[in-house]
Design an enzyme around this catalytic site. Structure first.
Site, short mmCIF file in Angstrom:
data_model
loop_
_atom_site.label_atom_id
_atom_site.label_comp_id
_atom_site.label_asym_id
_atom_site.label_seq_id
_atom_site.Cartn_x
_atom_site.Cartn_y
_atom_site.Cartn_z
N HIS A 148 -6.84 -5.62 4.60
CA HIS A 148 -7.01 -4.85 3.38
C HIS A 148 -7.77 -5.66 2.34
O HIS A 148 -7.99 -6.86 2.51
CB HIS A 148 -5.67 -4.41 2.80
CG HIS A 148 -5.02 -3.29 3.55
ND1 HIS A 148 -4.24 -3.49 4.67
CD2 HIS A 148 -5.05 -1.94 3.36
CE1 HIS A 148 -3.81 -2.33 5.12
NE2 HIS A 148 -4.28 -1.37 4.35
N LYS A 152 -4.61 -6.25 -2.63
CA LYS A 152 -3.38 -5.63 -2.12
C LYS A 152 -2.26 -6.68 -2.11
O LYS A 152 -2.44 -7.79 -1.60
CB LYS A 152 -3.59 -5.05 -0.72
CG LYS A 152 -2.36 -4.30 -0.19
CD LYS A 152 -2.70 -3.56 1.09
CE LYS A 152 -1.48 -2.84 1.66
NZ LYS A 152 -0.92 -1.85 0.71
#
Length: 236
Positions: A148, A152
Site C-alpha cells: 500500500h 497507510k
C-alpha cells in the site's frame, strides 16, 4: 421517482472520502447531506455541502445511511450517532480494536451494519478462491503479501487479515508480509507453495474508485434492511 438516499460521509477529507464525494455527486439515487472530518473544517460549506468536525457530529442534518472511512478513533462517535438515530452504517475503517468489534455486534441488534476491509468486487471473489484453495491444499505453505501507499498506518492491511481469515477457514495457517511505498493503491497476493510448485492469487487495485463505488452501492443496498451484521458477499 423515489427520493434519493441521504448519505453522511465520515472521513470526508481523506483519500476515500474525497472519492466518495466525487462519485456520489454523479448519482441521481444518492444525496450527500453532510461531510464530517476529524478536525474543524477550513470551510463550512463547499459546493452547497455542509462540513462538520467530529466534535459537532450531533449537529448534522437527517440522513439515511452513514459511510465511514476514517481512523479507528473516529468510529465510536459515528456508530453511536447511527444507533441513536436508527440508521445503517457502512464502514471501511480498518485496524479496529476487539472492543470496537464487540460494539459493532451490539449495534447490529438495533441497526444494519456492514463492515468490510475492502469494498471491491474482485477482492470479495478473491476471498472465495483463497478459501477454496486452502481447503484443497492443506499441507502447503500459505503466505499473504500486501502493498500500500506509504501513508497507510495499519499493517498487515485489513484486507490481508480478512483474506487470512478465509485461508484459516479452509485449513491454512497464513503468514503475512507488508510493504509501504509510494502511492500504491492496494495490492494483495495470496501464495500457496508446495513441493515443486506454487499458486499465486493476486488482486491489484489501480484506482480508489473501485472501493468508493462498492461502498456507495453497499449504502444503497443496506438502506431499509433489518438490523444485523452484514458482509459484502451478502450484497453480491
Amino acid at each position: 421517482m423515489n427520493s434519493p438516499i441521504r448519505i453522511l460521509i465520515h472521513g470526508a477529507t481523506g483519500r476515500m472520502g474525497q472519492a466518495l464525494l466525487r462519485l456520489a455527486s454523479g448519482r441521481d439515487d444518492l444525496q450527500v447531506v453532510a461531510a464530517v472530518s476529524r478536525g474543524k473544517p477550513a470551510q463550512r460549506v463547499i459546493d452547497r455541502l455542509p462540513y462538520f468536525a467530529l466534535s459537532e457530529l450531533h449537529g448534522v442534518p437527517a440522513f439515511d445511511v452513514a459511510i465511514d472511512f476514517s481512523l479507528p478513533a473516529g468510529l465510536d462517535a459515528v456508530l453511536a450517532l447511527c444507533v441513536e438515530r436508527g440508521v445503517p452504517l457502512v464502514s471501511g475503517t480498518t485496524g479496529l480494536a476487539a472492543s470496537q468489534q464487540l460494539a459493532l455486534d451490539a449495534a447490529a441488534s438495533r441497526i444494519p451494519v456492514l463492515l468490510a476491509a475492502n469494498f471491491s468486487l474482485g477482492v470479495t471473489v478473491l476471498g472465495d478462491l483463497v478459501e477454496r484453495a486452502a481447503t484443497v491444499l492443506r499441507a502447503w505453505d500459505c503466505d499473504i503479501v500486501e502493498s500500500h501507499h506509504k501513508h497507510k498506518l495499519d499493517a498487515p492491511s485489513g484486507t490481508a487479515l480478512a483474506l487470512g481469515v478465509r485461508a484459516e477457514q479452509g485449513g491454512a495457517q497464513p503468514r503475512y508480509a507488508s510493504l509501504r511505498a509510494g502511492d500504491i493503491v492496494g495490492e494483495h497476493t495470496v501464495q500457496f507453495t508446495g513441493p515443486g510448485e506454487r499458486i499465486e492469487l493476486v488482486h491489484r487495485a489501480t484506482s480508489r474508485d473501485v472501493f468508493a463505488h462498492g461502498a456507495l452501492h453497499a449504502a444503497v443496498w443496506l438502506a431499509g434492511r433489518e438490523p444485523g451484521r452484514y458482509r459484502l458477499r451478502d450484497m453480491l
